[in-house]
Design a protein around this motif. Structure first.
Motif, PDB file in Angstrom:
ATOM      1  N   ASN A 187      34.024  12.069  11.024  1.00  0.00           N
ATOM      2  CA  ASN A 187      34.906  12.539   9.957  1.00  0.00           C
ATOM      3  C   ASN A 187      36.000  13.469  10.453  1.00  0.00           C
ATOM      4  N   ARG A 188      36.161  13.558  11.776  1.00  0.00           N
ATOM      5  CA  ARG A 188      37.124  14.504  12.336  1.00  0.00           C
ATOM      6  C   ARG A 188      38.118  13.797  13.248  1.00  0.00           C
TER       7      ARG A 188
ATOM      8  N   ARG B  48      39.843  19.499   6.132  1.00  0.00           N
ATOM      9  CA  ARG B  48      40.676  18.312   5.943  1.00  0.00           C
ATOM     10  C   ARG B  48      39.857  17.174   5.335  1.00  0.00           C
ATOM     11  N   PHE B  49      38.596  17.053   5.775  1.00  0.00           N
ATOM     12  CA  PHE B  49      37.752  15.988   5.235  1.00  0.00           C
ATOM     13  C   PHE B  49      37.607  16.126   3.725  1.00  0.00           C
TER      14      PHE B  49
ATOM     15  N   LEU C  95      33.456  17.635  17.755  1.00  0.00           N
ATOM     16  CA  LEU C  95      32.552  18.710  18.160  1.00  0.00           C
ATOM     17  C   LEU C  95      31.330  18.219  18.937  1.00  0.00           C
ATOM     18  N   GLY C  96      31.263  16.914  19.177  1.00  0.00           N
ATOM     19  CA  GLY C  96      30.085  16.371  19.838  1.00  0.00           C
ATOM     20  C   GLY C  96      28.936  16.081  18.892  1.00  0.00           C
TER      21      GLY C  96
ATOM     22  N   GLY D 126      29.255  23.192  16.583  1.00  0.00           N
ATOM     23  CA  GLY D 126      29.210  21.845  17.130  1.00  0.00           C
ATOM     24  C   GLY D 126      28.284  21.734  18.331  1.00  0.00           C
ATOM     25  N   ARG D 127      27.698  20.539  18.480  1.00  0.00           N
ATOM     26  CA  ARG D 127      26.740  20.313  19.556  1.00  0.00           C
ATOM     27  C   ARG D 127      27.322  20.657  20.928  1.00  0.00           C
ATOM     28  N   THR D 128      28.543  20.262  21.209  1.00  0.00           N
ATOM     29  CA  THR D 128      29.128  20.488  22.526  1.00  0.00           C
ATOM     30  C   THR D 128      29.215  21.969  22.852  1.00  0.00           C
TER      31      THR D 128
END
Length: 232
Positions: free
Chosen positions: A116-117, A82-83, A123-124, A144-146
């Motif tokens: 940007n999300r 989407r970005f 996603l952390g 993602g970090r999480t």
């Protein structure tokens, strides 16, 4: 539950040239950790492998690519992100063209940055460089970090293996290895409770709820194919 063979793994992944070492390591780890990570019935193994088939990138030489490489054209970036759909100029700047290679680092850092999300897709990734450091990894492509940190902590809890350097980021060499790639996928399967779910569709939705219906149907078809092959 019968131990798998290299030939069976290659049939399941539909690649006759699939790296023999990868096949052997997958067979070994499925045996070693089947009880720990609850891949301990024929059906659970079928469902785990069905997801792995779709999440695993294999190059033309049969080698498994352990990290998401994001080697997209501008059109490809706008299709998946989407970005980039709303930033066409950046898609053209960083996507792969006849003039230049894809800038994978820039793509990951832009596409996966929380800023940007949308809220439900964060996603952390709040620090510079998180997008690239925590791009898709492990056999079920945690992103993602999480998510990645939860999987890494679960791996350490279950196996004692530490994958973090002094900056609290994954050791690149470790997460690029077949062994950690496979163990990480198993850990994600176990941590998120996929083994408890009663259908391939439920597992697919937990792994990647944003998939189009056509791709969910592909995963179901793969699970049915693998089930027929392994279970008759």
């Amino acid at each position: 539950m019968q131990k798998l063979t290299v030939r069976q793994i290659r049939v399941i992944f539909q690649r006759n040239n699939l790296d023999r070492y990868f096949c052997l390591e997958l067979i070994r780890l499925l045996e070693l950790y089947k009880e720990m990570f609850k891949i301990n019935t024929e059906l659970r193994r079928v469902r785990f492998l069905a997801q792995a088939v779709h999440e695993t990138l294999i190059n033309r030489h049969g080698k498994v690519v352990p990290r998401e490489n994001l080697n997209y054209t501008p059109a490809g970036l706008m299709r998946i992100s989407r970005f980039f759909r709303t930033h066409e100029a950046l898609a053209r700047k960083y996507g792969r063209t006849q003039i230049h290679k894809a800038n994978i680092k820039a793509i990951a850092n832009l596409m996966y940055a929380d800023k940007n999300r949308r809220k439900k897709y964060k996603l952390g990734n709040i620090w510079a460089g998180d997008g690239y450091a925590f791009r898709g990894m492990f056999m079920l492509q945690s992103t993602g970090r999480t998510n990645v940190m939860k999987d890494i902590n679960h791996i350490k809890k279950m196996t004692g293996i530490n994958l973090l350097d002094e900056t609290r980021r994954p050791y690149p060499k470790a997460v690029n290895s077949y062994t950690v790639y496979i163990i990480g996928g198993m850990a994600h399967w176990h941590r998120t409770g996929m083994y408890k779910l009663r259908s391939t569709n439920a597992i697919t939705n937990r792994l990647n709820k944003g998939l189009p219906k056509s791709m969910k149907r592909e995963r179901l078809a793969t699970a049915l194919r693998v089930k027929k092959y392994l279970m008759g």
